[in-house]
Design an enzyme around this catalytic site. Structure first.
Site, PDB file in Angstrom:
ATOM      1  N   ARG A  19       1.983   2.297 -19.433  1.00 28.57           N
ATOM      2  CA  ARG A  19       2.008   0.851 -19.257  1.00 28.57           C
ATOM      3  C   ARG A  19       0.991   0.192 -20.180  1.00 28.57           C
ATOM      4  O   ARG A  19      -0.077   0.721 -20.410  1.00 28.57           O
ATOM      5  CB  ARG A  19       1.702   0.437 -17.817  1.00 28.57           C
ATOM      6  CG  ARG A  19       1.581   1.560 -16.847  1.00 28.57           C
ATOM      7  CD  ARG A  19       1.373   1.205 -15.393  1.00 28.57           C
ATOM      8  NE  ARG A  19       1.467  -0.162 -15.023  1.00 28.57           N
ATOM      9  CZ  ARG A  19       2.182  -0.599 -13.987  1.00 28.57           C
ATOM     10  NH1 ARG A  19       2.870   0.231 -13.250  1.00 28.57           N
ATOM     11  NH2 ARG A  19       2.197  -1.877 -13.688  1.00 28.57           N
ATOM     12  N   ALA A  66       3.970  -4.854  -3.613  1.00 25.14           N
ATOM     13  CA  ALA A  66       3.050  -5.918  -3.223  1.00 25.14           C
ATOM     14  C   ALA A  66       3.716  -6.858  -2.216  1.00 25.14           C
ATOM     15  O   ALA A  66       3.080  -7.344  -1.283  1.00 25.14           O
ATOM     16  CB  ALA A  66       2.602  -6.686  -4.462  1.00 25.14           C
ATOM     17  N   ASP A  77      -0.230  -0.608   0.679  1.00 23.88           N
ATOM     18  CA  ASP A  77      -0.153   0.712   0.041  1.00 23.88           C
ATOM     19  C   ASP A  77      -0.797   1.811   0.894  1.00 23.88           C
ATOM     20  O   ASP A  77      -0.409   2.978   0.776  1.00 23.88           O
ATOM     21  CB  ASP A  77      -0.860   0.689  -1.322  1.00 23.88           C
ATOM     22  CG  ASP A  77       0.000   0.064  -2.405  1.00 23.88           C
ATOM     23  OD1 ASP A  77       1.101  -0.422  -2.086  1.00 23.88           O
ATOM     24  OD2 ASP A  77      -0.441   0.069  -3.573  1.00 23.88           O
ATOM     25  N   ARG A 106      -1.141  -8.798 -12.863  1.00 23.34           N
ATOM     26  CA  ARG A 106      -1.679  -8.615 -11.521  1.00 23.34           C
ATOM     27  C   ARG A 106      -3.049  -9.286 -11.344  1.00 23.34           C
ATOM     28  O   ARG A 106      -3.301  -9.949 -10.346  1.00 23.34           O
ATOM     29  CB  ARG A 106      -1.805  -7.120 -11.213  1.00 23.34           C
ATOM     30  CG  ARG A 106      -2.284  -6.853  -9.800  1.00 23.34           C
ATOM     31  CD  ARG A 106      -3.281  -5.695  -9.763  1.00 23.34           C
ATOM     32  NE  ARG A 106      -3.728  -5.443  -8.389  1.00 23.34           N
ATOM     33  CZ  ARG A 106      -4.996  -5.530  -8.020  1.00 23.34           C
ATOM     34  NH1 ARG A 106      -5.937  -5.870  -8.870  1.00 23.34           N
ATOM     35  NH2 ARG A 106      -5.343  -5.271  -6.770  1.00 23.34           N
TER      36      ARG A 106
HETATM   37  C1  LIG Z   1      -7.354  -2.241  -9.731  1.00 25.45           C
HETATM   38  C2  LIG Z   1      -5.898  -2.258  -9.346  1.00 25.45           C
HETATM   39  C3  LIG Z   1      -4.934  -2.533 -10.319  1.00 25.45           C
HETATM   40  C4  LIG Z   1      -3.580  -2.551  -9.987  1.00 25.45           C
HETATM   41  N1  LIG Z   1      -2.672  -2.861 -10.961  1.00 25.45           N
HETATM   42  C5  LIG Z   1      -1.365  -2.938 -10.646  1.00 25.45           C
HETATM   43  C6  LIG Z   1      -0.406  -3.304 -11.609  1.00 25.45           C
HETATM   44  O1  LIG Z   1      -0.727  -3.559 -12.755  1.00 25.45           O
HETATM   45  N2  LIG Z   1       0.899  -3.356 -11.249  1.00 25.45           N
HETATM   46  C7  LIG Z   1       1.294  -3.074  -9.968  1.00 25.45           C
HETATM   47  O2  LIG Z   1       2.495  -3.174  -9.676  1.00 25.45           O
HETATM   48  N3  LIG Z   1       0.415  -2.741  -9.023  1.00 25.45           N
HETATM   49  C8  LIG Z   1      -0.907  -2.664  -9.325  1.00 25.45           C
HETATM   50  N4  LIG Z   1      -1.816  -2.300  -8.357  1.00 25.45           N
HETATM   51  C9  LIG Z   1      -1.318  -1.969  -7.021  1.00 25.45           C
HETATM   52  C10 LIG Z   1      -0.895  -3.203  -6.279  1.00 25.45           C
HETATM   53  O3  LIG Z   1      -1.941  -4.132  -6.246  1.00 25.45           O
HETATM   54  C11 LIG Z   1      -0.499  -2.773  -4.887  1.00 25.45           C
HETATM   55  O4  LIG Z   1       0.554  -1.837  -4.981  1.00 25.45           O
HETATM   56  C12 LIG Z   1       0.035  -3.875  -4.005  1.00 25.45           C
HETATM   57  O5  LIG Z   1      -0.423  -5.127  -4.375  1.00 25.45           O
HETATM   58  C13 LIG Z   1      -0.298  -3.620  -2.543  1.00 25.45           C
HETATM   59  O6  LIG Z   1      -1.626  -3.985  -2.350  1.00 25.45           O
HETATM   60  P1  LIG Z   1      -2.639  -3.433  -1.303  1.00 25.45           P
HETATM   61  O7  LIG Z   1      -3.442  -4.609  -0.902  1.00 25.45           O
HETATM   62  O8  LIG Z   1      -1.971  -2.655  -0.247  1.00 25.45           O
HETATM   63  O9  LIG Z   1      -3.519  -2.369  -2.126  1.00 25.45           O
HETATM   64  P2  LIG Z   1      -4.477  -2.565  -3.395  1.00 25.45           P
HETATM   65  O10 LIG Z   1      -4.038  -3.655  -4.267  1.00 25.45           O
HETATM   66  O11 LIG Z   1      -4.633  -1.219  -3.986  1.00 25.45           O
HETATM   67  O12 LIG Z   1      -5.869  -3.021  -2.755  1.00 25.45           O
HETATM   68  C14 LIG Z   1      -6.733  -2.155  -2.029  1.00 25.45           C
HETATM   69  C15 LIG Z   1      -8.147  -2.710  -2.080  1.00 25.45           C
HETATM   70  O13 LIG Z   1      -8.989  -1.980  -1.169  1.00 25.45           O
HETATM   71  C16 LIG Z   1     -10.244  -1.769  -1.768  1.00 25.45           C
HETATM   72  N5  LIG Z   1     -10.862  -0.601  -1.112  1.00 25.45           N
HETATM   73  C17 LIG Z   1     -10.444   0.693  -1.194  1.00 25.45           C
HETATM   74  N6  LIG Z   1     -11.242   1.487  -0.441  1.00 25.45           N
HETATM   75  C18 LIG Z   1     -12.175   0.694   0.130  1.00 25.45           C
HETATM   76  C19 LIG Z   1     -13.269   0.932   1.027  1.00 25.45           C
HETATM   77  N7  LIG Z   1     -13.535   2.157   1.511  1.00 25.45           N
HETATM   78  N8  LIG Z   1     -14.052  -0.128   1.416  1.00 25.45           N
HETATM   79  C20 LIG Z   1     -13.779  -1.381   0.958  1.00 25.45           C
HETATM   80  N9  LIG Z   1     -12.738  -1.663   0.116  1.00 25.45           N
HETATM   81  C21 LIG Z   1     -11.937  -0.649  -0.296  1.00 25.45           C
HETATM   82  C22 LIG Z   1      -9.901  -1.568  -3.227  1.00 25.45           C
HETATM   83  O14 LIG Z   1     -11.023  -1.819  -4.056  1.00 25.45           O
HETATM   84  C23 LIG Z   1      -8.787  -2.578  -3.446  1.00 25.45           C
HETATM   85  O15 LIG Z   1      -9.244  -3.838  -3.857  1.00 25.45           O
HETATM   86  C24 LIG Z   1      -3.175  -2.272  -8.646  1.00 25.45           C
HETATM   87  C25 LIG Z   1      -4.149  -1.987  -7.663  1.00 25.45           C
HETATM   88  C26 LIG Z   1      -5.492  -1.982  -7.985  1.00 25.45           C
HETATM   89  C27 LIG Z   1      -6.519  -1.715  -6.902  1.00 25.45           C
END
Ligand SMILES: Cc1cc2nc3c(=O)[nH]c(=O)nc-3n(C[C@H](O)[C@H](O)[C@H](O)COP(=O)(O)OP(=O)(O)OC[C@H]3O[C@@H](n4cnc5c(N)ncnc54)[C@H](O)[C@@H]3O)c2cc1C
Ligand SMILES: *[C@@H]1O[C@H](CO)[C@@H](O)[C@H](O)[C@H]1NC(C)=O
Length: 441
Positions: A195, A325, A312, A116
């Protein structure tokens, strides 16, 4: 990559995960002015294996100066299973009950599975350094606000205004609480996943396990009663990664960094094919990730239609769907098209049309996470003997052949008409619900 004429729509995105970054890149492509606020002070290579289906590959393929440019960078760090395929074993005997071949690669809709953090870095750099999208790191968003004419966020005590705010702030979303007006508490799903991701240095020393590292990438799964164990080797067999999904009723924390214990894994593997233990033994450290369950949110859209939950924050996925994702990315593509087609004068209606287009599809894809897990965890071995394909990882065409951009272009008008008639009906019957988001500006 061609970008459309400027729309004058200002979009503020909270969170630079795959959801937020894709929304930003696609907003840029569709001609909106966009910037991102992210709480991380610096980008770190976090996480382990993540999957993108060909419905995400189709999105990636459109990025870059020429089509396929970004996809090529992602491919370089992703697993290559053209030779090896996916080998599914019975947990106790270890026999391969089904060898699932990798479908021929589609040039314009590739599949990616990799680390990731490494994949994320490529997308992040593209958005910031090549497209010039402002990404404000170290900015924790404290509050959201909206009224009929605008929306915004409060960050470092300052207000930032926009036409629309995208809450792509992950599973522990703060935007979600504001949009819903209550805290959506996760429930235990009854499962957790151990994991791990590590280098092949011990794996390649052991005559039992060196086969997984010497001849390129591999992918094997062992299916047992209410447990499944997936092991892959990536980047020409140099990196090793496994995930083990098992029963767990305890904690319901949603975290990526919760440490796990190897002794507990060995306990679950008692009576299993000794190869599983031989693999797990090499693990230097592991994460224990509790899989939570959430009821589908009643809505992703705020009262005034100017704050929208994405990825998410709106709809977490079980890893067995392998679509979390990817669906976050489809959201971003769809929203950017809807905003362009709706225009600056019709933001709330365009945002509602976006939800209208996305909601049912997301629900249906989410359910596949449960059906695949249950299919594996309650395997009828006599049936597998008759029809080995029945244990294969499902690859549903309705999920993978989907083109989110094309679909948005084709269905927006109808979705808009639908939300407008719903809105008219609501206005004449029930009084408007109390605002759930702070509206002070
Ligand atoms: C550190 C991390 C590691 C992950 N590792 C894996 C993995 O190994 N395998 C897997 O399948 N999925 C993983 N995931 C989840 C995966 O990235 C998500 O399920 C998917 O990509 C959907 O992404 P998203 O953008 O909706 O959420 P996310 O990827 O969770 O991104 C949300 C972002 O919002 C930011 N954020 C949260 N609150 C605030 C706020 N108040 N102000 C500003 N920014 C904020 C967070 O720092 C984060 O960068 C991980 C997520 C994170 C954050
Ligand atoms: C892959 O690794 C093997 C050794 O394990 C090596 O012989 C081969 O050259 C490598 N291939 C590439 C493309 O790096």
């Amino acid at each position: 990559m061609t970008t459309k004429p400027k729309t004058g729509i200002k979009v503020v995105i909270v969170g630079a995960g795959f959801g937020g970054l894709t929304a930003a890149i696609e907003c840029h492509r569709q001609g909106h002015d966009v910037e991102i606020y992210e709480s991380f002070p610096a980008l770190k290579v976090l996480g382990d294996i993540i999957s993108f289906g060909s419905n995400a590959g189709r999105i990636f393929h459109r990025w870059g100066k020429t089509p396929g440019e970004i996809a090529d960078r992602l491919r370089a760090v992703s697993i290559d299973l053209r030779e090896y395929g996916f080998r599914i074993h019975k947990y106790d005997t270890g026999e391969v009950v089904f060898h699932q071949k990798t479908p021929p690669p589609a040039e314009d809709a590739p599949v990616f599975n990799g680390h990731r953090g490494e994949l994320h870095q490529i997308v992040f750099d593209y958005a910031r350094d090549e497209l010039g999208i402002p990404i404000h790191l170290g900015h924790f968003v404290e509050e959201y606000f909206e009224d009929d004419n605008q929306a915004g966020i409060v960050v470092k005590g300052k207000k930032v205004y926009a036409d629309v705010v995208v809450g792509s702030d992950g599973v522990r979303s703060k935007a979600r609480t504001l949009v819903l007006g209550y805290e959506d508490k996760p429930k235990s799903s009854g499962y957790a996943v151990w994991r791990a991701w590590f280098s092949n240095k011990d794996m390649i020393q052991d005559p039992r396990t060196k086969q997984f590292c010497e001849n390129g990438d591999t992918f094997n799964g062992w299916i047992g009663p209410d447990v499944h164990f997936l092991f892959s080797t990536i980047k020409n067999g140099s990196d090793c990664c496994w995930v083990l999904t098992h029963r767990d009723e305890h904690d319901i924390k949603e975290s990526w960094s919760f440490p796990g214990k190897l002794e507990e894994v060995f306990k679950v593997l008692e009576g299993w094919d000794p190869m599983c233990r031989a693999i797990v033994e090499k693990t230097p450290s592991l994460v224990d990730w509790k899989l939570v369950y959430r009821d589908p949110l009643p809505t992703w859209t705020s009262t005034h239609g100017r704050i929208i939950l994405l990825g998410d924050a709106a709809h977490p996925f079980l890893p067995t769907s392998a679509q979390g994702a990817t669906q976050a990315m489809e959201d971003g593509v769809n929203l950017a098209v809807c905003l362009r087609k709706g225009g600056k004068a019709n933001i709330p209606a365009a945002v509602r049309a976006h939800q209208e287009i996305r909601y049912e599809r997301v629900r249906a894809v989410q359910k596949t996470g449960e059906t695949t897990r249950d299919m594996w965890h309650k395997t009828d071995w006599a049936k597998v003997k008759e029809d080995p394909t029945s244990i294969g990882f499902p690859r549903d065409d309705w999920i993978h052949t989907f083109d989110a951009e094309k679909n948005a272009e084709e269905t927006f008008d109808e979705a808009l008409a639908k939300v407008q008639s719903k809105g008219a009906a609501a206005a004449t019957s029930v009084p408007a619900a109390a605002p759930v988001v702070s509206t002070e500006a």
